[in-house]
Motif scaffolding. Structure first.
Motif, mmCIF file in Angstrom:
data_model
loop_
_atom_site.group_PDB
_atom_site.id
_atom_site.type_symbol
_atom_site.label_atom_id
_atom_site.label_comp_id
_atom_site.label_asym_id
_atom_site.label_seq_id
_atom_site.Cartn_x
_atom_site.Cartn_y
_atom_site.Cartn_z
ATOM 1 N N ALA A 173 0.830 -1.204 0.000
ATOM 2 C CA ALA A 173 0.000 0.000 0.000
ATOM 3 C C ALA A 173 0.867 1.258 0.000
ATOM 4 N N LEU A 174 1.942 1.256 0.817
ATOM 5 C CA LEU A 174 2.852 2.402 0.856
ATOM 6 C C LEU A 174 3.409 2.708 -0.521
ATOM 7 N N MET A 175 3.721 1.671 -1.292
ATOM 8 C CA MET A 175 4.358 1.829 -2.594
ATOM 9 C C MET A 175 3.344 2.080 -3.710
ATOM 10 N N THR A 176 2.092 2.354 -3.338
ATOM 11 C CA THR A 176 1.032 2.518 -4.332
ATOM 12 C C THR A 176 0.432 3.913 -4.337
ATOM 13 N N ALA A 177 0.115 4.473 -3.170
ATOM 14 C CA ALA A 177 -0.486 5.822 -3.120
ATOM 15 C C ALA A 177 -0.393 6.360 -1.707
ATOM 16 N N GLY A 178 -0.481 7.677 -1.578
ATOM 17 C CA GLY A 178 -0.342 8.337 -0.297
ATOM 18 C C GLY A 178 -1.445 8.042 0.693
ATOM 19 N N ILE A 179 -2.625 7.597 0.221
ATOM 20 C CA ILE A 179 -3.708 7.298 1.155
ATOM 21 C C ILE A 179 -3.384 6.071 1.999
ATOM 22 N N SER A 180 -2.272 5.391 1.682
ATOM 23 C CA SER A 180 -1.850 4.235 2.474
ATOM 24 C C SER A 180 -1.572 4.624 3.924
ATOM 25 N N ILE A 181 -1.113 5.856 4.162
ATOM 26 C CA ILE A 181 -0.833 6.299 5.526
ATOM 27 C C ILE A 181 -2.082 6.176 6.381
ATOM 28 N N GLY A 208 6.430 2.661 9.264
ATOM 29 C CA GLY A 208 6.782 4.066 9.436
ATOM 30 C C GLY A 208 8.237 4.319 9.109
ATOM 31 N N GLY A 209 9.114 3.384 9.510
ATOM 32 C CA GLY A 209 10.534 3.531 9.205
ATOM 33 C C GLY A 209 10.815 3.503 7.715
ATOM 34 N N VAL A 210 10.160 2.583 7.008
ATOM 35 C CA VAL A 210 10.335 2.507 5.552
ATOM 36 C C VAL A 210 9.885 3.801 4.890
#
Length: 519
Positions: A173-181, A208-210
């Motif tokens: 999800a992190l590597m797909t779009a900002g709404i992953s946060i 969070g670290g990544v």
């Protein structure tokens, strides 16, 4: 007590039929869609072999996986057809609807209330921008990854294989779009409600670290906007209000749904001292908090841009995500109310479904039609001046800085860009397109002789000859060799050069006062 198996099967079958209808409905609405705007960044602005291209943010979004998806689709289909791009986007959107229903059922919501609530999202025409625009497959995929993550970690006991798989989905999800946060935060809240802060930290810490490493190394370059706390809060309140109204469509229904949410969750909390919320409804409550967090972070990043109202396209995608995140909690609330007495179930379902016709109408009214833009792009290599155009010329300077003539030529050579001459290339269109392509803005040159422009002036620009508008605006009409005149185009102050020629131009000042032009 859950209804009999037959009732559950009928409700599930009804939802499957709704999903099938929605897929066909959206595909038909998207029959005139084509590539536009941000999609060209992934098609023409990036490659799969350049690490910088894969990890450089698009606006503020880490978009590695969508870039790879677009690169694969480009290799297989090119831009000969938009259908596979659209089909994937719609399939992801409807997968989100199915996951929402699954999450509601896991939270103990009855089969018919969960079907009605998930139908709201499946047929949420207000969110048309996340449905008919293939670039938004990134948001659909992020919601799929995030919802699966939330459901996997929604369990009691120790950290186990489900948590490891969830962390993998969180990374995707992190590597797909900002709404992953927002979705990672919702997963962490779910874990906190079920298992405490130590387990929640095991999820927040690695992801969070990544994200921090990516942000420091390259991601910060995409963050250009900031708003005040007050602007972000106003954006959040307005976004929530508009989302409830969009779900209800009929005046007053949005307010009724908000009251239902508050009342139902209060009823779920009081009798059993929070047991329902801590266990069965941990994930829906976490996603409800996530809807507020999503709107607040969006408002913090872009609230200044939308201080006087959210334009239709951003509003569409923001309301869509907010609806997805708050619907599970709304379904839990409706189910609690419907069970006291149970006869209220049809009323709860009707309250959800009353806005569906209005949302279908919005989807139909907003159906994309990019046929003229498709003609504009594909005609680039078919106008008479095309062979003279340098590779760096951009066919669409206003909204597409990634697409160039050189990229189109390479695409035609590879068979991924249609070679056939587009239809509807009238002489007037050819003249207008020739002017747009042949007269390109360039960095300002040293000004030599300048004079005031009189109406009706004729200029012939040979190839590579500059033309500078030093003040005022100039109207330009191109006279094609066959005698056809283009429509009038406006040139703002700046330097332009004829990249093909000679160009026979009729120029005149736009305003009553004379413009000043230089050579």
């Amino acid at each position: 007590m859950d209804p009999r198996p037959g009732v559950r099967r009928v409700a599930l079958g009804a939802f499957a039929a709704i999903e099938a209808f929605a897929f066909v409905f959206y595909m038909v609405l998207g029959r005139f869609a084509w590539f536009t705007q941000d999609e060209w960044d992934f098609l023409a602005g990036r490659t799969a072999w350049d690490v910088g291209d894969l990890f450089r943010p698009h606006n503020e979004h880490w978009s590695t996986l969508p870039i790879l998806a677009f690169r694969l689709l480009w290799v297989v289909f090119g831009v000969r057809t938009y259908v596979p791009y659209l089909a994937i986007t719609i399939a992801l959107y409807l997968t989100v609807a199915a996951l929402l229903r699954m999450l509601m059922r896991r939270a103990g919501v009855g089969p018919w209330v969960s079907t009605a609530a998930a139908t709201v999202f499946a047929l949420f025409g207000t969110g048309y921008h996340n449905i008919d625009y293939s670039f938004q497959m990134a948001w659909g995929a992020t919601l799929v990854f995030g919802l699966c993550y939330v459901m996997l970690v929604d369990h009691a006991g120790a950290f186990d294989r489900r948590d490891w798989i969830g962390l993998g989905l969180g990374l995707a999800a992190l590597m797909t779009a900002g709404i992953s946060i927002t979705l990672i935060a919702a997963a962490a809240i779910t874990v906190f409600l079920r298992r405490g802060w130590r387990h929640a930290l095991l999820h927040v810490g690695p992801l969070g670290g990544v994200y921090v490493i990516w942000y420091i190394a390259i991601g910060h370059k995409g963050y250009l906007r900031r708003s005040s706390l007050g602007e972000a809060m106003r954006f959040t309140v307005r976004g929530l209000s508009e989302t409830f109204d969009a779900i209800g469509q009929v005046p007053g229904v949005g307010v009724a749904l908000f009251v239902l949410l508050v009342l139902g969750l209060a009823m779920a909390w009081i009798p059993r001292h929070g047991e329902i919320l801590r266990e069965r409804a941990a994930a829906p409550i976490a996603l409800l908090v996530g809807s507020v967090l999503f709107l607040f972070t969006t408002g913090f990043g872009r609230g200044t841009d939308f201080a006087h109202g959210i334009p239709p396209l951003p509003a569409s995608r923001y309301r869509d995500v907010a609806a997805a995140l708050l619907l599970p909690a709304l379904a839990v609330a409706a189910d609690v109310v419907a069970r006291r007495p149970k006869v209220l179930t049809p009323i709860m379902c009707a309250l959800f479904l009353i806005g569906v016709p209005g949302n279908l109408r919005i989807a139909a009214d907003r159906a994309p039609d990019w046929r003229e833009y498709k003609l504009l792009v594909l005609a680039t290599l078919h106008v008479p001046i095309s062979p003279e155009l340098p590779n760096w010329v951009r066919p669409d300077r206003a909204f597409n800085p990634w697409l160039t003539v050189g990229w189109l030529r390479a695409g035609v050579a590879s068979g991924r860009v249609p070679r056939a001459r587009p239809i509807k290339m009238t002489p007037t269109f050819v003249a207008a397109r020739s002017l747009s392509l042949a007269l390109q803005p360039v960095p300002s040159k040293h000004l030599r002789s300048c004079r005031r422009l009189s109406p009706g002036t004729t200029r012939v620009l040979i190839r590579d000859e500059p033309f500078t508008v030093s003040s005022g605006e100039v109207s330009v009409v191109y006279q094609a060799p066959g005698g056809t005149a283009s429509s009038s185009s406006r040139l703002k102050p700046g330097t332009y050069v004829a990249v093909a020629g000679p160009l026979l131009l009729r120029v005149a000042p736009v305003a009553p006062e004379d413009a000043v032009v230089c050579r």
